[in-house]
Design an enzyme around this catalytic site. Structure first.
Site, PDB file in Angstrom:
ATOM      1  N   GLU A  57       0.840  -1.368  -0.105  1.00 56.81           N
ATOM      2  CA  GLU A  57       0.012   0.031  -0.029  1.00 56.81           C
ATOM      3  C   GLU A  57       0.801   1.103  -0.293  1.00 56.81           C
ATOM      4  O   GLU A  57       0.581   2.256  -0.598  1.00 56.81           O
ATOM      5  CB  GLU A  57      -0.829  -0.143   1.309  1.00 56.81           C
ATOM      6  CG  GLU A  57      -1.871  -1.131   1.379  1.00 56.81           C
ATOM      7  CD  GLU A  57      -1.512  -2.475   1.982  1.00 56.81           C
ATOM      8  OE1 GLU A  57      -2.198  -3.122   2.591  1.00 56.81           O
ATOM      9  OE2 GLU A  57      -0.216  -2.530   2.029  1.00 56.81           O
ATOM     10  N   THR A 204      22.559 -37.801   2.835  1.00 63.41           N
ATOM     11  CA  THR A 204      22.440 -37.151   1.704  1.00 63.41           C
ATOM     12  C   THR A 204      23.654 -36.286   1.566  1.00 63.41           C
ATOM     13  O   THR A 204      24.213 -35.922   0.710  1.00 63.41           O
ATOM     14  CB  THR A 204      21.267 -36.397   1.468  1.00 63.41           C
ATOM     15  OG1 THR A 204      20.193 -37.507   1.202  1.00 63.41           O
ATOM     16  CG2 THR A 204      21.161 -35.342   0.008  1.00 63.41           C
ATOM     17  N   ASP A 208      26.261 -36.863  -1.346  1.00 63.70           N
ATOM     18  CA  ASP A 208      25.902 -35.949  -2.529  1.00 63.70           C
ATOM     19  C   ASP A 208      26.858 -34.619  -2.284  1.00 63.70           C
ATOM     20  O   ASP A 208      26.933 -33.840  -3.499  1.00 63.70           O
ATOM     21  CB  ASP A 208      24.625 -35.538  -2.939  1.00 63.70           C
ATOM     22  CG  ASP A 208      23.789 -36.750  -3.143  1.00 63.70           C
ATOM     23  OD1 ASP A 208      24.339 -37.741  -3.682  1.00 63.70           O
ATOM     24  OD2 ASP A 208      22.390 -36.724  -3.101  1.00 63.70           O
ATOM     25  N   LEU A 283      12.506 -38.106   3.869  1.00 66.00           N
ATOM     26  CA  LEU A 283      11.139 -37.926   3.475  1.00 66.00           C
ATOM     27  C   LEU A 283      10.188 -38.699   3.856  1.00 66.00           C
ATOM     28  O   LEU A 283       8.927 -38.464   4.422  1.00 66.00           O
ATOM     29  CB  LEU A 283      11.195 -37.852   1.818  1.00 66.00           C
ATOM     30  CG  LEU A 283      11.967 -36.854   0.961  1.00 66.00           C
ATOM     31  CD1 LEU A 283      12.044 -37.070  -0.291  1.00 66.00           C
ATOM     32  CD2 LEU A 283      10.953 -35.510   1.309  1.00 66.00           C
ATOM     33  N   THR A 284      10.522 -40.116   4.211  1.00 64.88           N
ATOM     34  CA  THR A 284       9.742 -40.984   4.955  1.00 64.88           C
ATOM     35  C   THR A 284       9.099 -40.716   6.175  1.00 64.88           C
ATOM     36  O   THR A 284       7.975 -40.743   6.443  1.00 64.88           O
ATOM     37  CB  THR A 284      10.409 -42.522   4.679  1.00 64.88           C
ATOM     38  OG1 THR A 284      10.657 -42.826   3.401  1.00 64.88           O
ATOM     39  CG2 THR A 284       9.261 -43.431   5.552  1.00 64.88           C
TER      40      THR A 284
END
Length: 338
Positions: A57, A204, A208, A283-284
């Site tokens: 705004e 990971t 990686d 992730l699991t």
């Protein structure tokens, strides 16, 4: 009071377009766009660019004045209810009253229970005409992560992974090629851009040696998202990019703490949008604990036959809604809400 005017819809659409320009930059604040209109013509525009910076705004009014137009008696269109309390900046309701703006039209109500509807009451009491509710669903979708965070103080969690058609996440031994295409990796960097923290497991990190940085040509103005590593043993080589590159001060390590506790701690830290990039165990656990709000799975047109799989056994299926499938280079991106 709700409005269904075609004119209001057009200008609110423009406010939503402007709000989207702040994607990845405003967290933990919402993305907000504003348009100032007089006589059916736009006289000023603005969007929120980062936390602590002027609100949409304020920028719209400043833009109008720069063009030689006072804001008095104009209509202000905003994608989100104007703020009405003091924070890092002054309340936008004060600006509206000071500039004698005659009418305010906003799409979505502020999801913060402490503020929801307050601006409308305050402005109406001062004689300003207020309408709201048009394009509210679109405006709310634009700020899913903020809405979730502001009401729960826990980050919106996106589970991202690249996998083959047979559900594998690594290439065969000796094959150092990427699983997905360059186009898919660019889109993945866009997911990083939208986040304020990126999380991986220790396996990971060791295997990686990722940088977990945002690398998008032409994109500027964003602070490197926090890089978060979850580890049981704490045995992480110090030569990893996460601990040795120029962003090493943006790396956090959580040792031997449940993922739910880590996510909660990140929320208390101010992280409102968390991207989990892997691996499969992390992730699991995120799915098992009900932490995931959204998925972004990049599916490569190949069969790997390798281990590990993308996910381990889940206690129950995880249904998705609002699912989309988008070709990205040679790959397919599946996104959906949990």
């Amino acid at each position: 009071m709700k409005t269904s005017s075609t004119t209001d819809r057009r200008f609110l659409h423009r406010a939503l377009e402007l709000a989207q320009l702040g994607a990845g930059l405003t967290l933990p604040n919402p993305r907000v766009g504003a348009v100032l209109v007089r006589g059916g013509k736009i006289i000023g525009e603005g969007w929120h660019r980062r936390a602590g910076a002027p609100h949409a705004e304020v920028r719209a009014v400043a833009d109008a004045k720069k063009r030689g137009h006072p804001a008095a008696d104009a209509t202000l269109y905003v994608s989100l209810e104007p703020c009405s309390t003091h924070g890092r900046t002054l309340p936008c309701t004060d600006l509206i009253l000071r500039e004698k703006i005659a009418r305010v039209v906003y799409a979505a109500t502020d999801p913060n229970p402490a503020h929801a509807g307050a601006a409308a009451k305050l402005l109406r009491a001062a004689g300003v005409e207020v309408s709201h509710g048009l394009l509210a669903a679109e405006a709310a979708a634009l700020n899913r992560d903020f809405n979730w965070y502001i009401t729960r103080r826990r980050p919106w969690v996106v589970a991202k992974i690249a996998l083959s058609l047979d559900g594998r996440i690594v290439t065969p031994p000796g094959d150092n090629r990427w699983l997905t295409s360059p186009a898919a990796r660019r889109v993945a960097h866009g997911l990083r851009w939208d986040s304020d923290a990126i999380l991986v497991g220790a396996e990971t990190a060791r295997r990686d040696n990722p940088r977990l940085t945002v690398r998008l040509p032409g994109r500027r103005g964003k602070l490197q998202p926090w890089r978060v590593v979850v580890t049981r043993s704490g045995k992480l080589p110090r030569h990893l990019h996460l601990f040795s590159d120029r962003h090493r001060d943006r790396t956090l390590v959580f040792r031997n703490r449940p993922l739910t506790e880590v996510v909660t701690a990140l929320g208390a830290w101010g992280v409102s949008h968390l991207l989990i990039e892997g691996g499969g165990k992390i992730l699991t656990e995120a799915f098992r604990r009900g932490l995931v709000n959204e998925v972004a799975f990049f599916i490569a047109p190949a069969l790997m036959g390798t281990l590990p799989r993308s996910l381990e056994k889940l206690p129950a299926p995880v249904p998705l809604r609002d699912v989309s499938y988008t070709p990205v280079g040679e790959d397919l991106l599946c996104r959906g809400l949990v």
